[in-house]
Write an enzyme that holds these catalytic residues in place. Structure first.
Site: not given
Length: 474
Positions: A95-98
């Site tokens: 998810g958005s930790v990328m």
């Protein structure tokens, strides 16, 4: 005899096992216990099916604690349902930790639109004859899937800085469609070590899957879907952001010793894998990640009073191997965080998989981060990482003070901005912490044991676990 039974009078020879070498880990046993307990709490408090956490020393890559749940009892091998190490063998769409890596790519290549705005909400797109992604009006039938911000959010017209703070998927789509090109993003994914073996000694790994061939997968990879990676890859890549561009290889074995001779068979040192981004880029990404912790932003629930944290949160869809679809109710929730914010020393990645992806408790993460800072004598406040005028913030090499007078010790330490704690009322130093040659930092406590018989109990208010341990060991 042929059935293995012994004939009378025959000789039975036994060969005793020889002890192997001792393996010394980087793991802090106390911190590991706390992590294990908090993972259990994560499962219990959030009705989670999986949970994990890893604590790493930013500047060296040393793994100080790691764990994943559910776990198993090695004494009951028949009850082990999963032998996989989730840290290194679970392929995860995080998810958005990328998202910070898309921002890092844009900044490092000089195309980041600082201060500019875009329209959030939904991203409807098509491709031209050259394959370039073109955003078109919402409602247009293009044959490509529409990408939305999570939970149907529509932030309206916001800046790209706000886009990271609010974790807008559309910010990533805009950056990858109109600023960063395909080859650049693919190259930086490789430079950050994604979808490759970290090659950590003695630990089995998978590589994950780099899936950016189609336009939708290219965009989705930017916000942590479509492509799958390992937690250890993510930790290694973030070390470049937290460590001024220097990407450190995580490691869990400190050294291997021959127990009979006490000789070091093999020693493992901090290793800079590469420098995928500049120090300036890393600093800018950290500044953007500080915005994630602002009031009302996605990192709000992870705030710790008195601790200066930078972070990126993530909510990821989970691909179901049985249905070959993404689960509709079960999600990955995680946070990658470091402290102190403008000079990170400790990083923590905590996450879980659960149907409770909206109102879950962040207390297990907070407990782990606080324990990690205390165990490593790191002051997590902004003041500690950014001294005020007149303060000093430095590192020192500890001199040899044993068998010297108190006067000599005071003289040797007077130019070092540390807190000297004398144990006993003697006139000669007979032991010390930190030891000769070790590194100490501004505001650290240094303990000197004297040859006096009278020891007065000091006021330990505000002491770290490391301080208290040093005191009682001396």
């Amino acid at each position: 005899m042929v059935d293995g039974s012994l004939l009378p009078g025959t000789l039975n020879v036994y060969k005793e096992a020889i002890d192997g070498d001792d393996v010394i880990l980087t793991i802090d046993s106390n911190l590991q216990s706390i992590v294990e307990a908090q993972l259990q709490e994560t499962i219990k408090a959030n009705n989670a099916t999986k949970a994990w956490a890893i604590v790493v020393e930013v500047e060296t890559g040393k793994i100080l604690a790691w764990g994943n749940y559910p776990t198993f009892d090695q004494n009951n091998p028949k009850e082990i349902s999963n032998y996989m190490n989730d840290m290194t063998e679970m392929n995860l769409e995080p998810g958005s930790v990328m998202k910070p890596f898309v921002y890092a790519t844009a900044i490092d290549t000089g195309v980041y639109p600082a201060g500019k705005s875009y329209t959030a909400g939904s991203f409807t797109f098509t491709q031209d004859g050259a394959g370039k992604i073109i955003r078109v009006a919402n409602g247009t039938d293009t044959g490509y899937p529409v990408i939305n911000d999570a939970l149907g959010e529509n932030f309206g017209v916001i800046t790209f800085e706000q886009g990271l703070a609010f974790s807008s998927n559309i910010a990533i789509c805009e950056l990858l469609a109109n600023y960063v090109n395909y080859d650049q993003f693919s190259n930086y994914l490789d430079k950050f070590g994604f979808y490759q073996y970290v090659d950590i000694p003695f630990v089995p790994e998978t590589t994950g899957v780099k899936n950016i061939t189609s336009a939708s997968d290219y965009l989705s990879t930017g916000f942590g879907q479509a492509s799958a990676l390992t937690i250890l890859q993510l930790v290694q890549a973030y070390s470049a952001i937290f460590n001024d561009g220097k990407m450190m290889k995580p490691y869990v074995v400190e050294e291997i010793l021959n127990p009979h001779t006490n000789q070091v068979v093999e020693k493992f040192e901090p290793e800079v894998v590469s420098e995928p981004i500049s120090a300036e880029t890393a600093a800018k990404v950290r500044e953007l990640m500080a915005g994630v912790m602002a009031d009302g932003a996605t990192g709000d629930r992870f705030k710790i009073d008195g601790v200066d944290i930078i972070a990126k949160t993530g909510t990821g869809e989970i691909f179901n191997e049985e249905t070959h679809k993404y689960d509709e109710n079960n999600y990955t929730s995680s946070v990658m965080a470091a402290a102190p914010g403008n000079d990170p020393k400790i990083m923590v990645y905590w996450g879980m998989q659960s149907t409770n992806y909206l109102g879950y408790s962040a207390e297990p993460f907070k407990t782990i981060m606080q324990a990690a800072l205390i165990a490593n004598a790191v002051n997590g406040t902004a003041q500690a990482s950014a001294p005020q005028e007149g303060d000093t913030w430095a590192t020192y090499t500890m001199p040899a003070l044993i068998n010297h007078s108190i006067e000599y010790a005071n003289e040797k330490m007077k130019d070092k901005n540390v807190k000297l704690v004398m144990i006993g009322d003697g006139n000669t130093v007979i032991d010390q912490f930190a030891k000769e040659g070790q590194t100490v930092y501004s505001y650290d406590r240094v303990f000197l044991l004297t040859n006096g018989n009278t020891i007065t109990m000091p006021d330990m208010t505000g002491w770290t676990r490391k301080d208290i341990t040093a005191f009682w060991q001396l």
